[in-house]
Design a protein around this motif. Structure first.
Motif, PDB file in Angstrom:
ATOM      1  N   ILE A 179       0.571  -1.007   0.056  1.00  0.00           N
ATOM      2  CA  ILE A 179       0.117  -0.063  -0.061  1.00  0.00           C
ATOM      3  C   ILE A 179       0.941   1.228   0.087  1.00  0.00           C
ATOM      4  O   ILE A 179       0.615   2.067  -0.519  1.00  0.00           O
ATOM      5  N   GLU A 180       2.041   1.340   0.588  1.00  0.00           N
ATOM      6  CA  GLU A 180       2.892   2.434   0.675  1.00  0.00           C
ATOM      7  C   GLU A 180       3.378   2.894  -0.640  1.00  0.00           C
ATOM      8  O   GLU A 180       3.585   3.963  -0.901  1.00  0.00           O
ATOM      9  N   LEU A 181       3.662   1.841  -1.688  1.00  0.00           N
ATOM     10  CA  LEU A 181       3.885   2.141  -3.054  1.00  0.00           C
ATOM     11  C   LEU A 181       3.030   2.533  -3.988  1.00  0.00           C
ATOM     12  O   LEU A 181       3.142   3.307  -5.001  1.00  0.00           O
ATOM     13  N   TYR A 182       1.552   2.376  -3.428  1.00  0.00           N
ATOM     14  CA  TYR A 182       0.715   2.776  -4.376  1.00  0.00           C
ATOM     15  C   TYR A 182       0.454   4.322  -4.768  1.00  0.00           C
ATOM     16  O   TYR A 182       0.487   5.396  -3.652  1.00  0.00           O
ATOM     17  N   ASN A 183       0.821   4.865  -5.987  1.00  0.00           N
ATOM     18  CA  ASN A 183       0.466   6.256  -6.128  1.00  0.00           C
ATOM     19  C   ASN A 183       1.694   7.154  -5.702  1.00  0.00           C
ATOM     20  O   ASN A 183       1.580   8.197  -5.279  1.00  0.00           O
ATOM     21  N   SER A 184       3.078   6.107  -5.452  1.00  0.00           N
ATOM     22  CA  SER A 184       3.917   6.996  -4.665  1.00  0.00           C
ATOM     23  C   SER A 184       4.944   7.590  -6.089  1.00  0.00           C
ATOM     24  O   SER A 184       5.412   6.596  -6.589  1.00  0.00           O
ATOM     25  N   PRO A 185       5.268   8.721  -6.083  1.00  0.00           N
ATOM     26  CA  PRO A 185       6.054   9.097  -7.348  1.00  0.00           C
ATOM     27  C   PRO A 185       7.744   8.802  -6.808  1.00  0.00           C
ATOM     28  O   PRO A 185       7.777   8.770  -5.713  1.00  0.00           O
ATOM     29  N   PHE A 186       8.456   8.449  -7.882  1.00  0.00           N
ATOM     30  CA  PHE A 186       9.804   8.098  -7.531  1.00  0.00           C
ATOM     31  C   PHE A 186      10.671   9.187  -8.277  1.00  0.00           C
ATOM     32  O   PHE A 186      10.932  10.211  -7.576  1.00  0.00           O
ATOM     33  N   ILE A 187      10.937   8.990  -9.354  1.00  0.00           N
ATOM     34  CA  ILE A 187      11.729   9.937 -10.035  1.00  0.00           C
ATOM     35  C   ILE A 187      11.464  10.113 -11.517  1.00  0.00           C
ATOM     36  O   ILE A 187      10.725   9.330 -12.258  1.00  0.00           O
ATOM     37  N   LEU A 188      11.223  11.328 -11.882  1.00  0.00           N
ATOM     38  CA  LEU A 188      11.109  11.746 -13.537  1.00  0.00           C
ATOM     39  C   LEU A 188       9.769  11.030 -14.034  1.00  0.00           C
ATOM     40  O   LEU A 188       8.894  11.319 -13.517  1.00  0.00           O
ATOM     41  N   TRP A 189       9.921  10.129 -14.748  1.00  0.00           N
ATOM     42  CA  TRP A 189       8.609   9.537 -15.561  1.00  0.00           C
ATOM     43  C   TRP A 189       8.004   8.283 -14.756  1.00  0.00           C
ATOM     44  O   TRP A 189       6.942   8.221 -15.024  1.00  0.00           O
ATOM     45  N   ILE A 190       8.583   8.053 -13.546  1.00  0.00           N
ATOM     46  CA  ILE A 190       7.861   6.802 -12.740  1.00  0.00           C
ATOM     47  C   ILE A 190       7.068   7.893 -11.789  1.00  0.00           C
ATOM     48  O   ILE A 190       7.523   8.303 -10.589  1.00  0.00           O
ATOM     49  N   THR A 191       5.697   7.787 -11.877  1.00  0.00           N
ATOM     50  CA  THR A 191       4.829   8.177 -11.303  1.00  0.00           C
ATOM     51  C   THR A 191       4.140   7.377 -10.121  1.00  0.00           C
ATOM     52  O   THR A 191       3.566   7.853  -9.200  1.00  0.00           O
ATOM     53  N   LEU A 230       5.014   3.468  -8.480  1.00  0.00           N
ATOM     54  CA  LEU A 230       5.906   2.420  -8.339  1.00  0.00           C
ATOM     55  C   LEU A 230       5.063   0.961  -8.579  1.00  0.00           C
ATOM     56  O   LEU A 230       5.598  -0.052  -8.625  1.00  0.00           O
ATOM     57  N   SER A 231       3.841   1.168  -8.256  1.00  0.00           N
ATOM     58  CA  SER A 231       2.849  -0.047  -8.208  1.00  0.00           C
ATOM     59  C   SER A 231       2.661  -0.429  -9.528  1.00  0.00           C
ATOM     60  O   SER A 231       1.751  -1.384  -9.790  1.00  0.00           O
ATOM     61  N   SER A 232       2.633   0.617 -10.433  1.00  0.00           N
ATOM     62  CA  SER A 232       2.020   0.521 -11.823  1.00  0.00           C
ATOM     63  C   SER A 232       3.053   0.058 -13.062  1.00  0.00           C
ATOM     64  O   SER A 232       4.307   0.316 -12.459  1.00  0.00           O
ATOM     65  N   HIS A 233       2.858  -0.184 -13.980  1.00  0.00           N
ATOM     66  CA  HIS A 233       3.872  -0.582 -14.987  1.00  0.00           C
ATOM     67  C   HIS A 233       4.471   0.803 -15.408  1.00  0.00           C
ATOM     68  O   HIS A 233       3.707   1.926 -15.352  1.00  0.00           O
ATOM     69  N   ASP A 234       5.672   0.623 -16.199  1.00  0.00           N
ATOM     70  CA  ASP A 234       6.396   1.635 -16.617  1.00  0.00           C
ATOM     71  C   ASP A 234       5.650   2.097 -18.086  1.00  0.00           C
ATOM     72  O   ASP A 234       5.701   1.415 -19.110  1.00  0.00           O
ATOM     73  N   LEU A 287      12.400   1.370 -18.157  1.00  0.00           N
ATOM     74  CA  LEU A 287      13.070   0.234 -17.389  1.00  0.00           C
ATOM     75  C   LEU A 287      13.068  -1.241 -17.935  1.00  0.00           C
ATOM     76  O   LEU A 287      13.998  -1.840 -18.011  1.00  0.00           O
ATOM     77  N   PRO A 288      12.005  -1.697 -18.719  1.00  0.00           N
ATOM     78  CA  PRO A 288      12.060  -2.956 -19.468  1.00  0.00           C
ATOM     79  C   PRO A 288      13.456  -2.991 -20.345  1.00  0.00           C
ATOM     80  O   PRO A 288      14.084  -3.960 -20.579  1.00  0.00           O
ATOM     81  N   VAL A 289      13.286  -1.708 -21.240  1.00  0.00           N
ATOM     82  CA  VAL A 289      14.395  -1.974 -22.253  1.00  0.00           C
ATOM     83  C   VAL A 289      15.837  -1.690 -21.605  1.00  0.00           C
ATOM     84  O   VAL A 289      16.782  -2.322 -22.193  1.00  0.00           O
ATOM     85  N   SER A 290      15.962  -0.977 -20.737  1.00  0.00           N
ATOM     86  CA  SER A 290      17.163  -0.850 -19.990  1.00  0.00           C
ATOM     87  C   SER A 290      17.714  -2.036 -19.392  1.00  0.00           C
ATOM     88  O   SER A 290      18.769  -2.351 -19.373  1.00  0.00           O
ATOM     89  N   MET A 291      16.770  -2.973 -18.772  1.00  0.00           N
ATOM     90  CA  MET A 291      16.846  -4.070 -18.280  1.00  0.00           C
ATOM     91  C   MET A 291      17.447  -5.118 -19.229  1.00  0.00           C
ATOM     92  O   MET A 291      18.412  -5.917 -18.975  1.00  0.00           O
ATOM     93  N   ALA A 292      16.888  -4.961 -20.311  1.00  0.00           N
ATOM     94  CA  ALA A 292      17.266  -6.097 -21.326  1.00  0.00           C
ATOM     95  C   ALA A 292      18.659  -5.754 -22.034  1.00  0.00           C
ATOM     96  O   ALA A 292      19.652  -6.464 -21.932  1.00  0.00           O
ATOM     97  N   ILE A 293      19.018  -4.260 -22.203  1.00  0.00           N
ATOM     98  CA  ILE A 293      20.406  -4.051 -22.318  1.00  0.00           C
ATOM     99  C   ILE A 293      21.374  -4.333 -21.512  1.00  0.00           C
ATOM    100  O   ILE A 293      22.620  -4.760 -21.573  1.00  0.00           O
ATOM    101  N   PHE A 294      21.087  -3.984 -20.079  1.00  0.00           N
ATOM    102  CA  PHE A 294      22.077  -4.623 -19.017  1.00  0.00           C
ATOM    103  C   PHE A 294      22.067  -5.884 -18.879  1.00  0.00           C
ATOM    104  O   PHE A 294      23.386  -6.387 -18.669  1.00  0.00           O
ATOM    105  N   MET A 295      21.104  -6.770 -19.137  1.00  0.00           N
ATOM    106  CA  MET A 295      21.251  -8.157 -18.834  1.00  0.00           C
ATOM    107  C   MET A 295      22.241  -8.636 -19.989  1.00  0.00           C
ATOM    108  O   MET A 295      23.021  -9.591 -19.866  1.00  0.00           O
ATOM    109  N   TYR A 296      21.965  -8.121 -21.327  1.00  0.00           N
ATOM    110  CA  TYR A 296      22.877  -8.596 -22.519  1.00  0.00           C
ATOM    111  C   TYR A 296      24.179  -8.064 -21.925  1.00  0.00           C
ATOM    112  O   TYR A 296      25.042  -9.231 -22.492  1.00  0.00           O
ATOM    113  N   ILE A 297      24.518  -7.029 -21.553  1.00  0.00           N
ATOM    114  CA  ILE A 297      25.997  -6.797 -21.377  1.00  0.00           C
ATOM    115  C   ILE A 297      26.406  -8.005 -20.158  1.00  0.00           C
ATOM    116  O   ILE A 297      27.819  -7.816 -20.357  1.00  0.00           O
TER     117      ILE A 297
END
Length: 106
Positions: free
Chosen positions: A9-21, A23-27, A32-42
């Motif tokens: 419940i603490e994460l519901y509608n809690s803004p984080f940084i920049l475009w992430i408004t 944390l409990s909903s998808h990007d 984040l998913p694209v950067s995760m794929a790039i970092f995993m490949y590296i």
């Protein structure tokens, strides 16, 4: 981790940084998913492995599969995976780099 972040419940509608408004909903911009794929490949490329070529080809698609899974998962979970992978890259780089000092031979 998914259940904790998805039902916290603490994460519901809690803004984080920049475009992430929320944390409990998808990007919404899929950064984040694209950067995760790039970092995993590296991370896969810098980690030494002794697998056969067929296994290596299958493992090459793993970052894409994980990023597709993360498209609709909470941004907090994807952020956790991105940071964890980034720390893994840094740790592997520190382990694999050449030492700057040379051993003194007697």
């Amino acid at each position: 981790m998914y259940r904790v972040i998805g039902s916290s419940i603490e994460l519901y509608n809690s803004p984080f940084i920049l475009w992430i408004t929320d944390l409990s909903s998808h990007d919404k911009f899929y950064v984040l998913p694209v950067s995760m794929a790039i970092f995993m490949y590296i991370q896969q490329k810098i980690t030494p492995s002794t697998m056969d070529p067929t296994q290596a080809k299958i493992m090459a698609f793993l970052p894409v599969v994980f990023s597709l899974f993360m498209l609709q998962l909470p941004a907090g979970l994807t952020l956790y995976m991105v940071v964890s992978t980034l720390f893994g890259i840094i740790q592997q780089w520190l382990i694999m780099r050449e030492p700057k000092t040379k051993a003194v031979t007697a």
